[in-house]
Design a protein around this motif. Structure first.
Motif, PDB file in Angstrom:
ATOM      1  N   UNK A 100     -15.730 -11.052  19.778  1.00 52.68           N
ATOM      2  CA  UNK A 100     -14.981 -10.040  19.039  1.00 52.68           C
ATOM      3  C   UNK A 100     -14.403  -8.787  19.967  1.00 52.68           C
ATOM      4  N   UNK A 101     -13.650  -8.279  19.794  1.00 50.03           N
ATOM      5  CA  UNK A 101     -13.011  -7.335  20.486  1.00 50.03           C
ATOM      6  C   UNK A 101     -13.810  -6.032  20.436  1.00 50.03           C
ATOM      7  N   UNK A 102     -13.996  -5.084  21.342  1.00 52.77           N
ATOM      8  CA  UNK A 102     -14.928  -4.085  21.268  1.00 52.77           C
ATOM      9  C   UNK A 102     -14.174  -3.184  19.856  1.00 52.77           C
ATOM     10  N   UNK A 103     -13.046  -3.056  19.772  1.00 50.61           N
ATOM     11  CA  UNK A 103     -12.444  -2.298  18.725  1.00 50.61           C
ATOM     12  C   UNK A 103     -12.889  -3.026  17.222  1.00 50.61           C
ATOM     13  N   UNK A 104     -13.165  -4.441  17.313  1.00 49.07           N
ATOM     14  CA  UNK A 104     -13.512  -4.937  15.892  1.00 49.07           C
ATOM     15  C   UNK A 104     -15.108  -4.799  15.983  1.00 49.07           C
ATOM     16  N   UNK A 105     -15.764  -4.767  17.212  1.00 45.99           N
ATOM     17  CA  UNK A 105     -17.042  -4.499  16.873  1.00 45.99           C
ATOM     18  C   UNK A 105     -17.472  -3.070  16.579  1.00 45.99           C
ATOM     19  N   UNK A 106     -16.780  -2.309  16.927  1.00 46.68           N
ATOM     20  CA  UNK A 106     -16.821  -0.923  16.610  1.00 46.68           C
ATOM     21  C   UNK A 106     -16.527  -0.674  15.054  1.00 46.68           C
ATOM     22  N   UNK A 107     -15.599  -1.633  14.401  1.00 43.39           N
ATOM     23  CA  UNK A 107     -15.386  -1.571  13.185  1.00 43.39           C
ATOM     24  C   UNK A 107     -16.092  -2.062  12.241  1.00 43.39           C
ATOM     25  N   UNK A 108     -16.995  -3.213  12.565  1.00 48.84           N
ATOM     26  CA  UNK A 108     -17.975  -3.738  12.059  1.00 48.84           C
ATOM     27  C   UNK A 108     -19.287  -2.707  11.996  1.00 48.84           C
TER      28      UNK A 108
END
Length: 85
Positions: free
Chosen positions: A1-9
């Motif tokens: 998971x990209x950092x961006x996706x992890x941040x969104x989750x």
């Protein structure tokens, strides 16, 4: 998971209102499907396989609604289903 996706989750889980969750998903919409695929999200293929077990490929029409991002419809098309809305 990209950092961006992890941040969104993380932001989704920490949100305290529907409005906050909506804002996060609105921001994530452009990359959501690619992030799911990168995570190895396999549910559309699994569901398409189960669907094919019980519904013949010439059955029509098939409505792919309320089932997520449309990945299930794509999976069904790959295995030969034609009349998908």
């Amino acid at each position: 998971m990209s950092k961006s996706a992890a941040d969104k989750v993380e932001r989704i889980y920490k949100s305290t209102s529907e409005s906050e969750r909506t804002d996060v998903y609105d921001e994530w919409a452009r990359n959501y499907t690619n992030d799911l695929r990168a995570l190895g999200y396999r549910m559309p293929g699994i569901v398409a396989s189960l669907f094919a077990r019980y519904v013949p490929a010439d059955a029509a029409p098939i409505l792919d609604a309320g089932a997520g991002t449309g990945l299930l419809g794509e999976a069904l098309a790959v295995i030969g289903y034609k009349n998908i809305t």
